[in-house]
Write a protein that holds these residues in place. Structure first.
Motif, PDB file in Angstrom:
ATOM      1  N   ARG A  80      34.598 -84.494 -37.844  1.00  0.00           N
ATOM      2  CA  ARG A  80      33.576 -84.142 -36.853  1.00  0.00           C
ATOM      3  C   ARG A  80      32.395 -83.436 -37.508  1.00  0.00           C
ATOM      4  O   ARG A  80      31.227 -83.696 -37.168  1.00  0.00           O
ATOM      5  CB  ARG A  80      34.190 -83.239 -35.781  1.00  0.00           C
ATOM      6  N   GLN A  81      32.678 -82.546 -38.444  1.00  0.00           N
ATOM      7  CA  GLN A  81      31.597 -81.839 -39.131  1.00  0.00           C
ATOM      8  C   GLN A  81      30.739 -82.799 -39.942  1.00  0.00           C
ATOM      9  O   GLN A  81      29.506 -82.691 -39.954  1.00  0.00           O
ATOM     10  CB  GLN A  81      32.182 -80.753 -40.026  1.00  0.00           C
ATOM     11  N   TYR A  82      31.379 -83.738 -40.643  1.00  0.00           N
ATOM     12  CA  TYR A  82      30.628 -84.698 -41.435  1.00  0.00           C
ATOM     13  C   TYR A  82      29.777 -85.596 -40.541  1.00  0.00           C
ATOM     14  O   TYR A  82      28.608 -85.870 -40.845  1.00  0.00           O
ATOM     15  CB  TYR A  82      31.582 -85.544 -42.282  1.00  0.00           C
ATOM     16  N   GLU A  83      30.351 -86.036 -39.427  1.00  0.00           N
ATOM     17  CA  GLU A  83      29.591 -86.866 -38.491  1.00  0.00           C
ATOM     18  C   GLU A  83      28.384 -86.112 -37.952  1.00  0.00           C
ATOM     19  O   GLU A  83      27.277 -86.660 -37.847  1.00  0.00           O
ATOM     20  CB  GLU A  83      30.485 -87.316 -37.332  1.00  0.00           C
ATOM     21  N   ALA A  84      28.583 -84.843 -37.585  1.00  0.00           N
ATOM     22  CA  ALA A  84      27.465 -84.033 -37.075  1.00  0.00           C
ATOM     23  C   ALA A  84      26.384 -83.860 -38.134  1.00  0.00           C
ATOM     24  O   ALA A  84      25.186 -83.869 -37.823  1.00  0.00           O
ATOM     25  CB  ALA A  84      27.977 -82.670 -36.613  1.00  0.00           C
ATOM     26  N   ALA A  85      26.799 -83.719 -39.404  1.00  0.00           N
ATOM     27  CA  ALA A  85      25.822 -83.520 -40.487  1.00  0.00           C
ATOM     28  C   ALA A  85      24.978 -84.778 -40.698  1.00  0.00           C
ATOM     29  O   ALA A  85      23.741 -84.693 -40.787  1.00  0.00           O
ATOM     30  CB  ALA A  85      26.544 -83.141 -41.777  1.00  0.00           C
ATOM     31  N   VAL A  86      25.619 -85.948 -40.774  1.00  0.00           N
ATOM     32  CA  VAL A  86      24.842 -87.178 -41.000  1.00  0.00           C
ATOM     33  C   VAL A  86      24.014 -87.522 -39.763  1.00  0.00           C
ATOM     34  O   VAL A  86      22.899 -88.056 -39.883  1.00  0.00           O
ATOM     35  CB  VAL A  86      25.766 -88.351 -41.396  1.00  0.00           C
ATOM     36  N   ARG A  87      24.533 -87.195 -38.591  1.00  0.00           N
ATOM     37  CA  ARG A  87      23.756 -87.448 -37.377  1.00  0.00           C
ATOM     38  C   ARG A  87      22.527 -86.545 -37.332  1.00  0.00           C
ATOM     39  O   ARG A  87      21.430 -86.980 -36.956  1.00  0.00           O
ATOM     40  CB  ARG A  87      24.630 -87.214 -36.137  1.00  0.00           C
ATOM     41  N   GLY A  88      22.712 -85.276 -37.721  1.00  0.00           N
ATOM     42  CA  GLY A  88      21.582 -84.352 -37.744  1.00  0.00           C
ATOM     43  C   GLY A  88      20.518 -84.770 -38.744  1.00  0.00           C
ATOM     44  O   GLY A  88      19.324 -84.512 -38.534  1.00  0.00           O
ATOM     45  N   ALA A  89      20.934 -85.412 -39.834  1.00  0.00           N
ATOM     46  CA  ALA A  89      19.966 -85.845 -40.840  1.00  0.00           C
ATOM     47  C   ALA A  89      19.206 -87.087 -40.402  1.00  0.00           C
ATOM     48  O   ALA A  89      18.031 -87.270 -40.767  1.00  0.00           O
ATOM     49  CB  ALA A  89      20.684 -86.114 -42.159  1.00  0.00           C
TER      50      ALA A  89
END
Length: 268
Positions: A44-53
């Motif tokens: 979930r954290q990785y998904e949120a990071a790439v989505r935020g980018a």
């Protein structure tokens, strides 16, 4: 009466062996739960990071011409279906397969042994699904979407709410849809330009969605199996208690009958 007690004794042994099996599987699920939850939260954290980018790029006017922002006419829908590797997990796998009935005319890519067996895909286990597999699949999907083979790509998996609640979730992957609450970052300089950066970042973004969905679905599978085995263990114990009571009554009745026959015989 002897045949009745023998039947009850055999049933007690059978249910007791089932109880041992459910307890063992429950313990295995419990031992996997912590690791599965940690993997889910990291996903979930990785998904949120790439989505935020990627979201500021999607909101940029320069990126509206990206092939990932447009849906090809006449293309098919591709569905990545994530189910479990094993059974005995309550309705976990059945819920995924039931949801897939609503999409009869799609191309499916299964993840998880049960999904691969059902849809005759190449074996790809959900538990061992790693980033290299996700990136390889992502590159292939992005290429097919750019070439117009697919007009839509989505993931059908399971979303974790709690130990007692997991829900089937359909998540759109491509085409990219801008979030109205996110605005393009002013003053940010992209080299060589926003469109090139977006097109290069999309495969990483799709891989992030895939690995996050696979890890979350695996955590849901473990939670569902643990709950199902706990419930099955309680039911088995209740059945053993009921059968033991019936056995004791039948045995007591047989002993009473034998005593009555002995007493009756001695009085003759």
């Amino acid at each position: 009466m002897g045949a009745d007690t023998k039947r009850l004794r055999n049933r007690i042994k059978s249910v007791d062996s089932t109880l041992h099996l459910t307890r063992a599987m429950g313990l295995v699920a419990s031992s996997k739960m912590r690791r599965a939850m940690e993997g889910m939260y990291r996903g979930r954290q990785y998904e949120a990071a790439v989505r935020g980018a990627i979201e500021p790029l999607i909101a940029s006017p320069e990126c509206q011409n990206s092939p990932y922002m447009k849906s090809a006419e006449g293309g098919r829908t591709c569905m990545i279906v994530i189910a479990g590797d094993r059974g005995l997990a309550g309705g976990y796998n059945a819920n995924i397969f039931r949801a897939m009935r609503e999409y009869p005319d799609v191309d499916m890519i299964p993840i998880g042994k049960r999904a691969c067996d059902r849809y005759r895909g190449e074996l790809c286990r959900a538990e061992g699904f790693d980033y290299s597999q996700a990136l390889g699949l992502s590159i292939e999907l992005c290429r097919d979407f750019r070439e117009g083979k697919y007009s839509r790509i989505a993931i059908l998996g399971t979303h974790y709410h709690s130990m007692m609640s997991q829900q089937v979730e359909l998540k759109q992957v491509l085409p990219l849809a801008p979030d109205e609450s996110v605005a393009a970052v002013s003053g940010m300089v992209y080299e060589p330009d926003e469109l090139t950066v977006l097109d290069a970042a999309v495969p990483e973004y799709v891989a992030g969605l895939l690995i996050s969905a696979a890890r979350e679905s695996f955590a849901c599978e473990v939670a569902a199996r643990r709950t199902a085995m706990d419930s099955a263990g309680k039911n088995a114990q209740e059945m053993i208690d009921r059968l033991q009571l019936e056995y004791n009554r039948a045995r007591q009745s047989a002993i009473t009958q034998e005593i009555t026959e002995i007493v009756a015989g001695s009085g003759q």
